[in-house]
Design a protein around this motif. Structure first.
Motif, short mmCIF file in Angstrom:
data_model
loop_
_atom_site.label_atom_id
_atom_site.label_comp_id
_atom_site.label_asym_id
_atom_site.label_seq_id
_atom_site.Cartn_x
_atom_site.Cartn_y
_atom_site.Cartn_z
N THR A 14 -16.62 61.85 -5.48
CA THR A 14 -17.83 62.12 -5.11
C THR A 14 -18.27 63.52 -5.47
O THR A 14 -19.31 63.94 -5.70
CB THR A 14 -17.94 61.89 -3.44
OG1 THR A 14 -17.70 60.39 -3.44
CG2 THR A 14 -19.39 62.33 -2.97
N LEU A 15 -17.19 64.39 -5.31
CA LEU A 15 -17.64 65.90 -5.32
C LEU A 15 -17.71 66.04 -7.09
O LEU A 15 -18.37 66.86 -7.12
CB LEU A 15 -16.01 66.57 -5.04
CG LEU A 15 -16.09 68.12 -5.33
CD1 LEU A 15 -17.53 68.76 -4.41
CD2 LEU A 15 -15.08 68.62 -4.71
N LEU A 16 -17.00 65.42 -7.82
CA LEU A 16 -17.01 65.34 -9.18
C LEU A 16 -18.56 64.82 -9.48
O LEU A 16 -19.04 65.70 -10.43
CB LEU A 16 -15.97 64.67 -10.15
CG LEU A 16 -14.53 64.95 -10.07
CD1 LEU A 16 -13.89 64.06 -10.68
CD2 LEU A 16 -14.86 66.22 -10.86
N ILE A 17 -19.08 64.04 -9.18
CA ILE A 17 -20.65 63.29 -9.35
C ILE A 17 -21.38 64.71 -8.83
O ILE A 17 -22.25 64.93 -9.53
CB ILE A 17 -20.90 62.16 -8.68
CG1 ILE A 17 -19.96 61.15 -9.42
CG2 ILE A 17 -22.01 61.88 -8.80
CD1 ILE A 17 -20.08 59.84 -8.61
N VAL A 18 -21.25 65.17 -7.79
CA VAL A 18 -22.18 66.17 -7.28
C VAL A 18 -22.03 67.49 -8.22
O VAL A 18 -23.12 68.20 -8.33
CB VAL A 18 -21.63 66.56 -5.55
CG1 VAL A 18 -22.34 67.90 -5.22
CG2 VAL A 18 -21.95 65.56 -4.95
N LEU A 19 -20.67 67.95 -8.58
CA LEU A 19 -20.81 68.98 -9.52
C LEU A 19 -21.45 68.76 -10.78
O LEU A 19 -22.04 69.63 -11.31
CB LEU A 19 -19.17 69.01 -9.65
CG LEU A 19 -18.53 70.04 -8.44
CD1 LEU A 19 -17.01 70.26 -8.72
CD2 LEU A 19 -19.10 71.35 -8.11
N VAL A 20 -21.34 67.62 -11.35
CA VAL A 20 -21.97 67.02 -12.64
C VAL A 20 -23.48 67.01 -12.35
O VAL A 20 -24.38 67.69 -13.24
CB VAL A 20 -21.25 65.83 -13.12
CG1 VAL A 20 -22.33 65.54 -14.33
CG2 VAL A 20 -19.97 65.75 -13.50
N LEU A 21 -24.04 66.69 -11.28
CA LEU A 21 -25.43 66.63 -11.14
C LEU A 21 -26.04 68.10 -10.89
O LEU A 21 -26.87 68.32 -11.41
CB LEU A 21 -25.82 65.77 -9.80
CG LEU A 21 -25.54 64.12 -10.02
CD1 LEU A 21 -25.71 63.62 -8.81
CD2 LEU A 21 -26.47 63.75 -11.10
N ALA A 22 -25.13 68.98 -10.11
CA ALA A 22 -25.47 70.28 -9.92
C ALA A 22 -25.58 71.09 -11.18
O ALA A 22 -26.56 71.82 -11.62
CB ALA A 22 -24.48 71.01 -9.01
N GLY A 23 -24.70 70.99 -12.11
CA GLY A 23 -24.47 71.36 -13.20
C GLY A 23 -25.81 71.01 -14.20
O GLY A 23 -26.30 71.90 -15.07
N ALA A 24 -26.17 69.86 -14.31
CA ALA A 24 -27.25 69.19 -14.98
C ALA A 24 -28.57 69.88 -14.29
O ALA A 24 -29.29 70.17 -15.23
CB ALA A 24 -27.24 67.69 -14.94
#
Length: 95
Positions: A14-24
């Motif tokens: 979940t944290l990885l998904i959040v970080l990827v979305l924040a980066g995008a």
């Protein structure tokens, strides 16, 4: 014995998904800001040219108005001369 690979502490899917979305989102925001900046620079250059053109036009108009004002003074003097001559001529014919 069974060996298990230890998971990285604190990193969950979940944290990885959040970080990827924040980066995008950050990358998309950066692209929008850069694009907007480029458009503003182009617009600023166009407005600067417009101001230069307006200043040149105002100088021309000012010079032309000065000429018109001078012509108006000459025309007024000429009109007074014509009127004075007409009166003097009329007065001379009556006497």
């Amino acid at each position: 014995m069974q060996m298990m690979t230890p998971a990285a502490p604190g990193v969950t899917p979940t944290l990885l998904i959040v970080l990827v979305l924040a980066g995008a989102i950050i990358a998309l925001g950066f692209v929008v800001v850069v694009s907007r900046h480029r458009n503003l620079v182009i617009r600023h250059e166009a407005l600067t040219q417009d101001v230069g053109t307006l200043k040149a036009t105002m100088s021309t108009i000012s010079a032309r108005l000065t000429d018109i004002s001078k012509d108006g003074k000459y025309n007024t003097e000429l009109l007074y001369t014509i009127i004075r001559g007409t009166f003097e001529s009329a007065n001379g014919k009556q006497s």
